[in-house]
Write a protein that holds these residues in place. Sequence first.
Motif, short mmCIF file in Angstrom:
data_model
loop_
_atom_site.label_atom_id
_atom_site.label_comp_id
_atom_site.label_asym_id
_atom_site.label_seq_id
_atom_site.Cartn_x
_atom_site.Cartn_y
_atom_site.Cartn_z
N GLN B 59 0.83 -1.21 0.00
CA GLN B 59 0.00 0.00 0.00
C GLN B 59 0.86 1.26 0.00
OE1 GLN B 59 -1.97 -0.78 3.68
NE2 GLN B 59 -3.66 -1.93 2.74
N VAL B 60 1.95 1.22 0.75
CA VAL B 60 2.84 2.38 0.78
C VAL B 60 3.43 2.59 -0.62
CG1 VAL B 60 5.02 3.27 1.72
CG2 VAL B 60 3.34 2.23 3.25
N ARG B 61 3.79 1.49 -1.27
CA ARG B 61 4.30 1.62 -2.64
C ARG B 61 3.22 2.16 -3.59
NH1 ARG B 61 8.61 -2.87 -4.57
NH2 ARG B 61 6.77 -4.03 -5.18
N GLN B 62 1.99 1.69 -3.37
CA GLN B 62 0.90 2.16 -4.24
C GLN B 62 0.73 3.68 -4.11
OE1 GLN B 62 -2.98 0.38 -3.46
NE2 GLN B 62 -4.00 1.83 -4.83
N SER B 70 -0.33 14.29 -4.58
CA SER B 70 0.47 15.52 -4.61
C SER B 70 1.29 15.62 -3.32
CB SER B 70 -0.45 16.73 -4.72
OG SER B 70 0.28 17.91 -4.44
N SER B 71 2.47 16.25 -3.44
CA SER B 71 3.33 16.50 -2.28
C SER B 71 3.21 17.94 -1.80
CB SER B 71 4.79 16.23 -2.65
OG SER B 71 4.99 14.86 -2.91
N ASN B 72 2.30 18.69 -2.38
CA ASN B 72 2.21 20.13 -2.15
C ASN B 72 1.70 20.47 -0.74
OD1 ASN B 72 1.71 22.86 -2.20
ND2 ASN B 72 0.80 22.84 -4.25
N ALA B 296 7.60 10.89 7.00
CA ALA B 296 7.92 12.00 6.10
C ALA B 296 7.33 11.79 4.71
CB ALA B 296 9.44 12.18 6.01
N THR B 297 6.94 10.57 4.42
CA THR B 297 6.37 10.26 3.11
C THR B 297 4.85 10.49 3.16
OG1 THR B 297 6.73 8.01 3.94
CG2 THR B 297 8.07 8.71 2.09
N ALA B 298 4.47 11.76 3.03
CA ALA B 298 3.05 12.13 3.13
C ALA B 298 2.57 12.75 1.82
CB ALA B 298 2.86 13.12 4.28
N LEU B 321 3.22 5.23 5.70
CA LEU B 321 4.21 4.99 6.75
C LEU B 321 5.30 4.03 6.29
CD1 LEU B 321 1.65 4.65 9.66
CD2 LEU B 321 3.27 6.53 9.33
N ASN B 322 6.46 4.59 5.93
CA ASN B 322 7.50 3.69 5.41
C ASN B 322 8.07 2.79 6.51
OD1 ASN B 322 10.13 5.01 6.35
ND2 ASN B 322 9.20 6.73 5.26
#
Lengths: 65, 408
Positions: B59-62, B70-72, B296-298, B321-322
């Motif tokens: 799921q995290v990879r998806q 978006s990372s904005n 941090a991967t949000a 959540l990595n």
Amino acid sequence: MRIRYDRERCVGSGACAFTLPEIFDQDEDDGRVLVLVERPGAEHRKAIEDVAASCPVLALSVEDD
Amino acid sequence: MTAEVTTAPITAPAFPLSRSRCPLNPPQEYERLREEQSVSKVTLRVSGKQVWIVTRHDQVRQVLGSPDMSSNWKLPGYPLQVPLPPDVLETLELPLVAMDPPDHTVRRRALIPELTAKRMQALRPRIQEVTNQHIDAMLAKGGPVDLIQELAVPVPSLVFCELIGVGGENVDFFRRYAEQMVNRDITPEEFGAAQYEMEMHLQGLVTAKTENPGDDVLSRVIAKNNETGELQHNDLVALARMLLFGGFDTTANIIGLGTVALLENPAQLAEVKADPSLMPKAVEELFRYLSISDSATARVATKDIEIDGVLIRAGEGIIALNGSANRDDRFFADPDALDIHREAKGHLAFGHGNHQCPGANLVRVELDVVFTTLFSRIPTLRLAAPVEELEFKHDQLIYGLYSLPVTW
Ligand code: HEM
Ligand code: SF4
């Protein structure tokens, strides 16, 4: 065995070139993947598949001839 | 969307969840969530906002591989995890990590050719030299010392100076800055002043490197840009700033935590001491095991997306959540064990997809050198306080240690 790669997808993380520098490199101009040995020997298969699985954009794969 | 789509129940625990068991492990609750409710809602402690978390490796990879994310930071649904006042956010110049294509693509392409595996390997002798100097100083001082102050903070800050081509007294400037950033007693005024001073410094540096290029990452990015003209002065300053914020604190934290993890697993440490060629694999495993930037991967969804039957609507925030993905037993056997022999490469500690950390190869070289040298020069290194008494950064976005007393 042949390495397939997609330079358009590649985001230049260099995971492949770091792990298997004898097989992968990165272009000095755009940082994207270069394959030095497109048809490596079968003994490299496992290592290449592991690297392909860790590519962040899944731009690498191994196929049989 | 299919008919089976469900909406997750609205019990939204406070996020970050607490690390109740061993401080080297992620929150134990992740394990239950992966099994029972792998896509669920949490309430951000910092803002009270409800966002999604996803916890399984696939799921995290998806999420991180999806073009519909978006990372904005400025989009209202984005799960910001630091308290940024709205007016500050409004005028903020977004860093690379918070950009979307095509702005992101142009800037990333300017940077990555200078951070290739080969270029990072070429820094190895300099990293070795810097590491030796600090370990010499530790030995001269005699234990106990704080490994964070003596090694974990200064080495990455000097390596950063190499990247941006800074020498002489400016090195002291960066060192002082790094020390200030880890000083918990700093007042908000002092913090603001240090940031302002750094900003001025980076501005001046980009100007200097434009006029007088050297043999460093920043100069080469600037020189190449002179040909293409794609980026402006402020874009180049932003890239330098991004390297600073992306690279300083992260590397220092993992040097500290990695030392503890190795000392806590003496049999495996003995193996790498006996055969340093095992270190690169051990380092990769430490990235997985420690996952210092778990949240941090949000992202924020830009289209409706379904993840394992749960519907996430456009505009809703997601934290992929990595650190949870890296402990998913669907992907890693016996995930809670540190195992330097495992194939850890598929970990997501550096993210996944088009934002994946371009500094990863630098950290690989740094940790290889630092740990190999530390444990060969000081083979009897040990903690000078019990693990339970160490001060972990439970309150920070990037996990680590405030201090690490060691002796030998
Ligand atoms: C152990 C150390 C490190 C960890 C765990 C780490 C982790 C990460 C993660 C997870 C991301 C992706 C964030 C996202 O997807 O939104 C990222 C991005 C980034 N990191 Fe690192 N990082 C580390 C060290 C470094 C270093 C040393 C540098 C600089 C040389 C660096 C520079 C960057 C940059 C520039 C980005 C943004 C990339 C982009 O948005 O395209 N990082 N990092
Ligand atoms: S691992 Fe993938 S993204 Fe990274 S350089 Fe190789 S092909 Fe490109």
